[in-house]
Design a protein around this motif. Structure first.
Motif, short mmCIF file in Angstrom:
data_model
loop_
_atom_site.label_atom_id
_atom_site.label_comp_id
_atom_site.label_asym_id
_atom_site.label_seq_id
_atom_site.Cartn_x
_atom_site.Cartn_y
_atom_site.Cartn_z
N TYR A 109 16.78 -14.45 -7.90
CA TYR A 109 16.67 -13.16 -8.58
C TYR A 109 15.41 -12.41 -8.18
O TYR A 109 15.16 -11.32 -8.65
CB TYR A 109 16.78 -13.34 -10.10
N ARG A 110 14.58 -13.03 -7.34
CA ARG A 110 13.46 -12.29 -6.77
C ARG A 110 13.91 -11.80 -5.41
O ARG A 110 14.76 -12.41 -4.76
CB ARG A 110 12.27 -13.22 -6.54
N ARG A 111 13.29 -10.74 -4.97
CA ARG A 111 13.63 -10.31 -3.60
C ARG A 111 12.79 -11.14 -2.64
O ARG A 111 11.61 -10.91 -2.48
CB ARG A 111 13.35 -8.83 -3.43
N MET A 112 13.41 -12.12 -2.04
CA MET A 112 12.68 -13.03 -1.16
C MET A 112 13.59 -13.38 0.01
O MET A 112 14.77 -13.65 -0.19
CB MET A 112 12.34 -14.30 -1.95
N PRO A 113 13.09 -13.35 1.22
CA PRO A 113 13.94 -13.68 2.38
C PRO A 113 14.50 -15.09 2.26
O PRO A 113 13.85 -15.99 1.72
CB PRO A 113 13.01 -13.57 3.58
N ARG A 114 15.68 -15.25 2.78
CA ARG A 114 16.38 -16.51 2.65
C ARG A 114 15.57 -17.68 3.24
O ARG A 114 15.49 -18.76 2.65
CB ARG A 114 17.72 -16.38 3.39
N ALA A 115 14.96 -17.44 4.38
CA ALA A 115 14.21 -18.51 5.05
C ALA A 115 13.06 -19.00 4.17
O ALA A 115 12.87 -20.20 3.99
CB ALA A 115 13.69 -18.00 6.39
N GLU A 116 12.37 -18.04 3.57
CA GLU A 116 11.25 -18.42 2.71
C GLU A 116 11.74 -19.19 1.49
O GLU A 116 11.13 -20.16 1.05
CB GLU A 116 10.48 -17.16 2.27
N ARG A 117 12.89 -18.72 0.97
CA ARG A 117 13.48 -19.42 -0.17
C ARG A 117 13.75 -20.87 0.19
O ARG A 117 13.39 -21.79 -0.55
CB ARG A 117 14.80 -18.74 -0.54
N ARG A 118 14.40 -21.07 1.34
CA ARG A 118 14.74 -22.42 1.77
C ARG A 118 13.49 -23.30 1.88
O ARG A 118 13.49 -24.45 1.46
CB ARG A 118 15.45 -22.36 3.13
N GLU A 119 12.48 -22.71 2.45
CA GLU A 119 11.26 -23.46 2.67
C GLU A 119 10.63 -23.89 1.35
O GLU A 119 10.26 -25.04 1.15
CB GLU A 119 10.29 -22.57 3.46
N ARG A 120 10.59 -22.94 0.43
CA ARG A 120 10.00 -23.24 -0.87
C ARG A 120 10.79 -24.30 -1.61
O ARG A 120 10.22 -25.17 -2.26
CB ARG A 120 9.97 -21.97 -1.72
N VAL A 121 12.13 -24.19 -1.51
CA VAL A 121 12.99 -25.17 -2.17
C VAL A 121 12.72 -26.57 -1.60
O VAL A 121 12.55 -27.55 -2.35
CB VAL A 121 14.48 -24.79 -2.02
N ALA A 122 12.66 -26.63 -0.29
CA ALA A 122 12.41 -27.92 0.36
C ALA A 122 11.07 -28.49 -0.11
O ALA A 122 10.96 -29.68 -0.44
CB ALA A 122 12.41 -27.74 1.88
N HIS A 123 10.09 -27.63 -0.18
CA HIS A 123 8.77 -28.05 -0.60
C HIS A 123 8.77 -28.58 -2.03
O HIS A 123 8.23 -29.65 -2.33
CB HIS A 123 7.79 -26.87 -0.47
N ALA A 124 9.47 -27.85 -2.90
CA ALA A 124 9.54 -28.24 -4.31
C ALA A 124 10.24 -29.59 -4.45
O ALA A 124 9.84 -30.44 -5.24
CB ALA A 124 10.25 -27.17 -5.12
N MET A 125 11.29 -29.78 -3.65
CA MET A 125 12.02 -31.03 -3.74
C MET A 125 11.15 -32.20 -3.26
O MET A 125 11.18 -33.28 -3.84
CB MET A 125 13.32 -30.94 -2.93
N ASP A 126 10.41 -31.96 -2.23
CA ASP A 126 9.47 -32.98 -1.75
C ASP A 126 8.49 -33.35 -2.84
O ASP A 126 8.20 -34.52 -3.10
CB ASP A 126 8.67 -32.42 -0.56
N HIS A 127 8.00 -32.30 -3.48
CA HIS A 127 6.99 -32.45 -4.51
C HIS A 127 7.43 -33.43 -5.60
O HIS A 127 6.65 -34.22 -6.08
CB HIS A 127 6.71 -31.09 -5.13
#
Ligand SMILES: Nc1ncnc2c1ncn2[C@@H]1O[C@H](COP(=O)(O)OP(=O)(O)OP(=O)(O)O)[C@@H](O)[C@H]1O
Ligand SMILES: [Mg+2]
Lengths: 227, 820
Positions: A111-129
């Motif tokens: 729901y934020r305006r964020m490019p898909r690639a950045e979204r993916r990266e952040r998700v991956a990071h959060a899951m790692d976390h």
């Protein structure tokens, strides 16, 4: 002061009975604090958290966040506020059954305006976390309770919120998983996030920087833990 | 078990009245529509089947292959062929000639028009119709005999007990008294004789008419009863030789066809059992119906039922989700899978049975409506319904029960109880639900597009430019005989009626009865070109009355003597002025209307010169191609017209009043012959009504299909609203705005509808292109038809789910999360 609640009141009115879930709450929380809320069942902990999360509105009082009065805001503005500032961990996980773990976490960014690639990266990071990267493409029903809770935490932190609200994040978990979740929360707090957590576990509450005790919709005591 | 099932159904009705109601009502609607359309289809397929020995009955059809026009099969054939057939074919058990006539009954000085026929005494031997009164063998034996249908008898005398009563019959201005010698009993099954009101013997005075003595002329149909059903095919195989043997005639026989008759002429037998649909392609056949349309209507019924079943499946699987927890707990308590399966199946059957009863009630209500809509004598036939209904109930019950029963009884209790909220039956069930909604809307949108095209086409036929000005025009009945003085007097009388702007005669008029055609030759640069032309002779002021469009040359001019048709005896020494229509010009191969002007045409003993070309004028069915036509001019100075049809252009008077005045003027001149003036629309109505009625059936079907599809969508939306409340709460907590949630939900609800539209358009396009090909005069298939249907489907779908969507999107997140 990040959060300033004054004279917060929440009444539930049904046809015959009137329940007072919250009665004249006064609470200030500084940025970077880790607050644990404790109290008997039905004392209003979840209600307070919901109001902090703006998914419920108080029937009286004022709620200022970073100096801004939130009780005056409309639906859309509140949605935007939640989008930008909040991470929410529910007692009952509240993952969407039809979406994979990855998609569930991504939901917090969609729901934020964020490019898909950045979204993916952040998700991956959060899951790692939180250590569930290997379960990314599973559905919630295929995960254990502890894994689901960690996925829920990943969703809460993926947007790098200023405030994380957690309602009994360890309530459904065994000691080991509970400890892991507390570990994650402490780490987030060390990294600068403000956390408000409801818990029934005194030992988990002791890991917070401050402890607030509630009874019958009121705050009875607020103590700073020695570190 | 039954008690358990009943109890469970009652409890479900109490807990989820919406789902159960939608389920039963949707199914009932589908069953009702299906039964009703099944009755209609059966009616069409059973046409003529009620005639005794119907499999041995056939009509003799003529085939003409004429120069310049497409070959055609005609439902009427020369009576002249019959004696030769009786002589050559011992397979013929009995034969009868049947000729529609303009007989009118004279009652108290006025004329009563009945659907009347002249026929032979063998009529009853061939068709085997029962008489209420009278003896079949003798009913038509005496020349002044007369048979009435029971309804006609009641209309004329108020009773069917009318044997021996005198009925004055008027034909062609002459009144003859007949005596009732039989009364037809009414029949319940439909056949081509259902509309017959009056039968009279063929008067011997008319046996010299050309259709009785000439191979090339016809004025009615011949029906044969063969000894065995197989004889129809056997005789068909021998008809070519028969034509070669008899139709060539002697060298100078004007009534024969001439050398190699089989090249232009053929005969065949049309089995009456098959005539209803095959007649659609036969010229002069009134009862022909497009089988594709009837099958389409039948298919629509089947689809309505399928839609309703799909609904039931959908709602049942949805409901199954609501009961998952109940099932899981039952299972943990030890219920066997088989027992649960039987229980859910039983519930589905019980609901289907309720729907069946409701559907029957609906059918009882729909059939009379459909009967008045189609003008056919439809009735609920319990033989058919009684056989179909239990079958439908079992099929629907099974279809709607089997999947949910399997899913429900197959739930693993652990998974269900462990889930945070009610399961939706998994991804498979969700896809099934979406697929069914897409299928439902696909069918509904297809039917809606067809409905739009059919109704557009029928409206277009009525409003399309016929090549002349319809408004302000009244057409009279044909004036009997060829009395020059009477024709002049009638025309003069009509012209003095107040309101009349112009009056004229033509031998042709909208919906013509008598047509004269012959082959004309044009000796062009590339050799002779022959075209078979329809012939019309018109009188003065015809141009002002009909206002055809002149494309080239000039119209006839009374001031120019050479335009006036000479007496037959003088024709050989004259060049006659003629006007062609546009089709004739192109058939002769002229490059343009202008190129035709001044050219000569020849036919037996007549040389014509083309002085003008008019645009095509449509006097007949819009399904039929316009016939090439030639027009001559007769000022009524020397020679009369043959049975001319008066036409009047009027101004400043309402049509009904104008018609009354004209009818009065007619009676003043010709008191013995009834003349009736009516508008072109009335004359041509018969050409449109069939398609209009079927258009209305499609409208009904489209409405039913849409309604059923919407019921399904509504049920699903309601179900989703309950199920997704929680999800919406989560989304809002994560920062989704109300509007984003609305868009998300609408997109989810409408995705199957969009898919449906994508599927429906090509199917409808193919169907309608084929249907429209059956019309000579037709609309173009434009994107508008499709866009309107698609937009309509979306609008209706959105309206259907909007309430639920908003309800869902407005929910407060905290409450939504708590709701479980
Ligand atoms: N929608 C509602 N309508 C009426 N009363 C409500 C509603 N939601 C909460 N309450 C009441 O408000 C009070 C506080 O509820 P709340 O959920 O905040 O308790 P809690 O402290 O989180 O309890 P627990 O530890 O069991 O989760 C309770 O008495 C509850 O019954
Ligand atoms: Mg709580």
């Amino acid at each position: 002061m990040l959060i300033d609640l004054s004279h917060i009141q929440r009444l539930y009115r049904s046809d015959e009975v009137e329940t007072t879930a919250l009665l004249d709450i006064e609470l200030g929380i500084e940025s970077g604090e880790f607050v644990a809320i404790m109290g008997p069942s039905g004392c209003g902990k979840s209600t307070l958290l919901n109001i902090l999360g703006t998914i419920d509105r108080p029937t009286g009082g004022s709620y200022q966040f970073g100096g801004q009065e939130l009780t005056a805001l409309g639906e859309a503005a509140l949605a935007a506020f939640r989008r930008e500032n909040l991470g929410y961990v529910f007692q009952s996980f509240n993952l969407i059954d039809e979406l994979t773990i990855e998609e569930n976490i991504e939901l917090a960014l969609i729901y934020r305006r964020m490019p898909r690639a950045e979204r993916r990266e952040r998700v991956a990071h959060a899951m790692d976390h939180v250590g569930i990267a290997h379960r990314a493409r599973h559905y919630p029903s295929q995960l254990s309770g502890g894994q689901q809770q960690r996925a829920a935490i990943a969703r809460a932190i993926v947007g790098a919120p200023r405030l994380i609200l957690a309602d009994e994040p360890t309530g459904n978990l065994d000691t080991e998983n509970g400890a892991q979740v507390m570990d994650i929360l402490q780490r987030l707090n060390d990294e600068g996030a403000t956390i408000v957590m409801v818990t029934h576990s005194p030992s988990h509450a002791d890991l917070a920087k401050r402890r607030v005790d509630m009874l019958d919709g009121q705050i009875v005591i607020s103590v700073r833990n020695a570190i | 078990m039954l008690a358990t099932i009943l109890k469970s159904v009652v409890r479900q009705i109490r807990r989820h009245p919406l789902y159960v109601g939608l389920n039963v009502f949707g199914l009932a609607l589908g069953i009702g529509v299906f039964l009703t359309l099944a009755l209609l289809v059966r009616y069409e397929y059973g046409f003529n089947a009620g005639l005794p020995d119907g499999d041995r009955l056939a009509r003799v059809d003529a085939h003409w292959t004429l120069p310049g026009v497409a070959p055609g099969e005609y439902a009427s054939s020369s009576f002249h062929a019959l004696p030769f057939m009786l002589q050559d074919f011992p397979e013929i058990e009995a034969a009868v000639r049947l000729r529609g006539t303009g007989l009118r009954v004279v009652r108290d000085g006025a004329f009563v028009a009945l659907d009347s026929y002249q026929t032979d005494p063998s009529f009853f031997r061939v068709f085997g119709l029962k008489l209420l009164h009278g003896v079949a063998d003798r009913a038509l034996a005496q020349p002044d005999g007369l048979v009435l249908s029971d309804r006609a008898a009641i209309r004329l005398f108020g009773t069917t007990d009318v044997m021996g009563r005198v009925v004055p019959l008027n034909r062609g201005g002459v009144t003859v008294n007949h005596v009732v010698t039989g009364v037809l009993a009414s029949r319940t099954t439909p056949d081509f004789l259902s509309g017959v009101e009056l039968l009279a013997p063929i008067p011997s005075s008319e046996l010299g008419f050309s259709c009785f003595v000439s191979w090339g002329s016809d004025c009615g149909s011949v029906y044969l009863k063969l000894r065995r059903p197989g004889d129809i095919a056997a005789l068909n195989a021998r008809m070519r030789d028969f034509v070669i043997r008899h139709a060539a005639g002697a060298d100078n026989d004007a009534n024969a066809i001439g050398q190699h008759p089989e090249k232009v002429f053929g005969l065949s037998l049309m089995p009456l059992r098959e005539a209803r649909f095959r007649d659609f392609h036969v010229l002069y056949a009134d009862d022909g119906v497009d089988r594709a349309v009837i099958d389409g209507i039948g298919l629509m019924g089947v689809l309505a039922l399928a839609l309703a079943c799909a609904n039931a499946v959908n709602l049942a699987t949805a409901r199954a989700g609501l009961r998952a927890r109940e099932v899981a707990i039952r299972k943990t308590l030890g219920a066997a899978r088989r027992v649960l399966f039987v229980q859910f199946m039983g519930e589905a059957m019980l609901l289907a049975a309720c729907a069946g009863v409701l559907g029957l009630v609906l059918c009882e209500m729909l059939v009379p409506a459909l009967a008045s809509l189609t003008g056919e004598a439809l009735a609920v036939r319990y033989g058919l319904v009684g056989g179909l209904l239990p079958l439908i109930v079992i099929v629907c019950g099974f279809a709607s029960g089997v999947y949910p029963a399997m899913v429900l009884s197959g739930y693993r209790p652990a998974a269900v109880l462990a889930a945070t909220r009610m399961p939706s039956g998994g991804r498979g069930a969700a896809r099934l639900r979406d697929g069914l909604v897409a299928g439902q809307f696909g069918i509904a949108v297809t039917i809606v597009i067809c409905m739009l095209v059919i109704n557009h086409q029928t409206a277009f036929m009525r409003s399309a430019d016929p090549g002349y000005t319809r408004a302000g025009l009244l057409i009279g009945s044909a004036m009997p005989g060829g009395d020059l003085a009477a024709q002049r007097r009638l025309l003069d009388a009509l012209r003095t009626v107040p309101g009349v702007a112009a009056a004229s005669f033509g031998e042709l008029a909208p919906s013509p009865d008598n047509k004269t055609r012959s082959t004309y030759r044009y000796d062009g640069p590339a050799g002779p070109v022959r075209v078979h032309l329809l012939q019309d002779t018109v009188s003065t002021r015809y141009f002002d009355v009909y206002r055809p469009r002149l494309l080239a040359g000039r119209w006839f001019d009374a001031a120019r003597g050479q335009d006036d048709l000479p007496l037959p005896a003088e024709q050989a020494s004259h060049t006659v002025s003629a006007i062609l229509n546009r089709v004739a010009v192109s058939r002769f191969g002229f490059a343009s209307p202008d190129a035709a002007i001044g050219k000569g045409l020849d036919t037996d003993g007549l040389h014509a010169r083309i002085i003008g070309v008019i645009d095509d004028v449509r006097f007949e069915s819009p399904r039929q191609a316009i016939y090439p036509e030639i027009m001559f001019f007769d000022t009524l100075a020397k020679r009369p017209l043959m049975e001319p049809i008066p036409a009047v252009r009027f101004e400043g008077v309402v049509p009904s009043e104008m018609a009354r005045r004209l009818n009065r003027a007619w009676v003043g001149v010709l008191p013995d012959a009834a003349g009736e003036f009516s508008a072109v629309d009335v004359k041509m109505a018969a050409y449109y009504t069939g398609d209009e009625r079927r258009g209305r059936i499609f409208t009904l079907g489209a409405a039913a299909a849409l309604l059923i599809a919407c019921l399904g969508l509504y049920g699903l939306a309601a179900f989703a609203a309950a199920r997704r409340m929680h999800e919406v709460g989560i989304r809002k907590t994560l920062g989704a705005t109300g509007r984003q949630v609305v868009v998300l939900l609408l997109a989810d609800f409408l995705r199957p509808v969009a898919l449906a539209c994508v599927l429906a358009c090509p199917v409808a396009w193919m169907l309608m292109r084929r249907w429209l090909a059956g019309f000579d005069e037709r609309i173009a298939l434009t994107p508008a038809h499709f866009l309107i249907a698609v937009a309509g489907a979306f609008a209706i779908a959105i309206l259907t789910v909007l309430g639920q969507t908003f309800h869902l999107a407005r929910a407060e997140p905290a409450r939504a999360l708590r709701a479980e």
